[in-house]
Design a protein around this motif. Structure first.
Motif, PDB file in Angstrom:
ATOM      1  N   GLY A   4      99.832  -3.159 -25.727  1.00 33.25           N
ATOM      2  CA  GLY A   4     101.241  -3.176 -25.370  1.00 33.25           C
ATOM      3  C   GLY A   4     101.491  -3.411 -23.896  1.00 33.25           C
ATOM      4  N   GLY A   5     100.621  -4.189 -23.259  1.00 37.50           N
ATOM      5  CA  GLY A   5     100.787  -4.488 -21.843  1.00 37.50           C
ATOM      6  C   GLY A   5     100.181  -3.445 -20.922  1.00 37.50           C
ATOM      7  N   ILE A   6      99.546  -2.443 -21.481  1.00 39.17           N
ATOM      8  CA  ILE A   6      98.899  -1.402 -20.673  1.00 39.17           C
ATOM      9  C   ILE A   6      97.394  -1.593 -20.767  1.00 39.17           C
ATOM     10  CG2 ILE A   6      98.498   1.084 -20.442  1.00 39.17           C
ATOM     11  CD1 ILE A   6     101.317   1.514 -21.496  1.00 39.17           C
ATOM     12  N   ASN A   7      96.743  -1.647 -19.590  1.00 36.99           N
ATOM     13  CA  ASN A   7      95.294  -1.795 -19.574  1.00 36.99           C
ATOM     14  C   ASN A   7      94.641  -0.459 -19.913  1.00 36.99           C
ATOM     15  OD1 ASN A   7      95.133  -4.522 -18.909  1.00 36.99           O
ATOM     16  ND2 ASN A   7      95.514  -4.063 -16.761  1.00 36.99           N
ATOM     17  N   ILE A   8      93.739  -0.508 -20.861  1.00 38.45           N
ATOM     18  CA  ILE A   8      92.998   0.668 -21.307  1.00 38.45           C
ATOM     19  C   ILE A   8      91.554   0.451 -20.883  1.00 38.45           C
ATOM     20  CG2 ILE A   8      92.362   2.098 -23.282  1.00 38.45           C
ATOM     21  CD1 ILE A   8      95.423   1.832 -22.862  1.00 38.45           C
ATOM     22  N   SER A   9      91.018   1.399 -20.117  1.00 39.43           N
ATOM     23  CA  SER A   9      89.666   1.207 -19.588  1.00 39.43           C
ATOM     24  C   SER A   9      88.604   1.274 -20.681  1.00 39.43           C
ATOM     25  CB  SER A   9      89.367   2.230 -18.499  1.00 39.43           C
ATOM     26  OG  SER A   9      89.531   3.539 -18.994  1.00 39.43           O
ATOM     27  N   ALA A  10      88.695   2.253 -21.551  1.00 38.63           N
ATOM     28  CA  ALA A  10      87.678   2.386 -22.590  1.00 38.63           C
ATOM     29  C   ALA A  10      88.205   3.293 -23.691  1.00 38.63           C
ATOM     30  CB  ALA A  10      86.396   2.963 -22.011  1.00 38.63           C
ATOM     31  N   ILE A  11      87.682   3.088 -24.879  1.00 39.38           N
ATOM     32  CA  ILE A  11      87.958   3.981 -25.987  1.00 39.38           C
ATOM     33  C   ILE A  11      86.623   4.476 -26.514  1.00 39.38           C
ATOM     34  CG2 ILE A  11      90.154   2.898 -26.617  1.00 39.38           C
ATOM     35  CD1 ILE A  11      88.674   1.458 -28.899  1.00 39.38           C
ATOM     36  N   ASN A  12      86.674   5.487 -27.340  1.00 39.67           N
ATOM     37  CA  ASN A  12      85.434   5.958 -27.954  1.00 39.67           C
ATOM     38  C   ASN A  12      84.903   4.863 -28.869  1.00 39.67           C
ATOM     39  OD1 ASN A  12      85.780   8.467 -26.741  1.00 39.67           O
ATOM     40  ND2 ASN A  12      86.951   9.245 -28.463  1.00 39.67           N
ATOM     41  N   PRO A  13      83.596   4.683 -28.887  1.00 38.88           N
ATOM     42  CA  PRO A  13      83.057   3.650 -29.768  1.00 38.88           C
ATOM     43  C   PRO A  13      83.364   3.985 -31.233  1.00 38.88           C
ATOM     44  CG  PRO A  13      81.293   4.813 -28.606  1.00 38.88           C
ATOM     45  CD  PRO A  13      82.574   5.383 -28.145  1.00 38.88           C
ATOM     46  N   VAL A  14      83.769   2.983 -31.976  1.00 41.01           N
ATOM     47  CA  VAL A  14      84.012   3.170 -33.399  1.00 41.01           C
ATOM     48  C   VAL A  14      82.649   3.155 -34.085  1.00 41.01           C
ATOM     49  CG1 VAL A  14      85.123   2.210 -35.457  1.00 41.01           C
ATOM     50  CG2 VAL A  14      86.269   2.062 -33.225  1.00 41.01           C
ATOM     51  N   PRO A  15      82.362   4.173 -34.887  1.00 41.30           N
ATOM     52  CA  PRO A  15      81.032   4.238 -35.513  1.00 41.30           C
ATOM     53  C   PRO A  15      80.744   3.028 -36.390  1.00 41.30           C
ATOM     54  CG  PRO A  15      82.257   6.281 -35.881  1.00 41.30           C
ATOM     55  CD  PRO A  15      83.206   5.295 -35.266  1.00 41.30           C
ATOM     56  N   GLU A  16      79.471   2.748 -36.489  1.00 41.25           N
ATOM     57  CA  GLU A  16      79.021   1.697 -37.391  1.00 41.25           C
ATOM     58  C   GLU A  16      78.947   2.269 -38.804  1.00 41.25           C
ATOM     59  OE1 GLU A  16      78.350  -1.532 -36.624  1.00 41.25           O
ATOM     60  OE2 GLU A  16      79.037  -1.086 -34.598  1.00 41.25           O
ATOM     61  N   MET A  17      78.975   1.399 -39.762  1.00 45.18           N
ATOM     62  CA  MET A  17      78.861   1.787 -41.157  1.00 45.18           C
ATOM     63  C   MET A  17      77.400   2.114 -41.468  1.00 45.18           C
ATOM     64  SD  MET A  17      80.307  -0.637 -44.250  1.00 45.18           S
ATOM     65  CE  MET A  17      81.372  -1.464 -43.094  1.00 45.18           C
ATOM     66  N   ASP A  18      77.164   3.244 -42.118  1.00 41.41           N
ATOM     67  CA  ASP A  18      75.806   3.600 -42.539  1.00 41.41           C
ATOM     68  C   ASP A  18      75.538   3.165 -43.973  1.00 41.41           C
ATOM     69  OD1 ASP A  18      75.094   4.839 -40.147  1.00 41.41           O
ATOM     70  OD2 ASP A  18      75.790   6.800 -40.819  1.00 41.41           O
ATOM     71  N   ALA A  19      76.533   3.317 -44.802  1.00 39.74           N
ATOM     72  CA  ALA A  19      76.402   3.004 -46.222  1.00 39.74           C
ATOM     73  C   ALA A  19      77.752   2.490 -46.706  1.00 39.74           C
ATOM     74  CB  ALA A  19      75.992   4.253 -46.998  1.00 39.74           C
ATOM     75  N   GLU A  20      77.791   2.102 -47.931  1.00 45.68           N
ATOM     76  CA  GLU A  20      79.048   1.616 -48.499  1.00 45.68           C
ATOM     77  C   GLU A  20      79.436   2.474 -49.697  1.00 45.68           C
ATOM     78  OE1 GLU A  20      77.691  -2.373 -49.116  1.00 45.68           O
ATOM     79  OE2 GLU A  20      78.350  -3.017 -47.138  1.00 45.68           O
TER      80      GLU A  20
END
Length: 180
Positions: A4-20
């Motif tokens: 939305g026009g605001i710079n965000i330095s970092a977010i928490n990493p979104v976990p990877e999928m382990d299984a389905e």
């Protein structure tokens, strides 16, 4: 990153999928729901900060009544309040509108819309990928609103360092009560 026009330095990493499997879908759904709640509470704090700027000195009881009133509002009600009373960019309003739409969809229709996909691993993979996208969007919304919050709350002496110290103190108190 930009939200939305605001710079965000970092977010928490979104976990990877382990299984389905089903548990994995529920785990990602829980994380998406958690991040949606964080974004919603950031909006509560944002509106609260602006309300405090508008009000004369409040007693602690008046402050709590005001906060509890805002805390009972939905994301949509809070966003309408922001749009009416606070000057922020249309780009941010649009991004928060999208966040609201996705939050409501997650809470009310996600499993209904993916009922067939939930029946096999390929479909659950699609569901998890969508949840990963939502987690990222909700984190970005939370961080964007929190950055605006810091501008307001600093007028009351609440800084990032103060918040970090308060969190550390709360964690320490929690851990001390758990070990008793």
């Amino acid at each position: 990153m930009n939200f939305g026009g605001i710079n965000i330095s970092a977010i928490n990493p979104v976990p990877e999928m382990d299984a389905e499997d089903e548990k994995e879908v529920f785990a990602f759904f829980g994380l998406a729901s958690f991040n949606a709640q964080c974004a919603e509470k950031a909006l509560v704090n944002f509106v609260m900060g602006y309300k405090l700027l508008d009000e004369s000195a409040l007693t602690q009881d008046e402050w709590l009544v005001l906060y509890n009133n805002l805390n009972s509002k939905t994301f949509g009600q809070l966003l309408r309040h922001v749009k009416k009373r606070i000057e922020i960019s249309q780009e941010l309003i649009d991004a928060l509108q999208s966040t609201l739409k996705n939050r409501n969809w997650l809470a009310h229709d996600f499993f209904y819309d993916y009922a067939i996909e939930f029946s096999d691993s390929k479909g659950r993979h699609v569901m998890i990928c969508k949840l990963q996208e939502l987690i990222k969007q909700f984190q970005l919304a939370d961080r964007a609103v929190e950055s605006l919050n810091l501008n307001i709350w600093s007028k009351f002496g609440v800084t990032k360092e103060w918040i970090q110290n308060q969190i550390a103190s709360d964690i320490e108190n929690y851990q001390n009560t758990e070990s008793d």
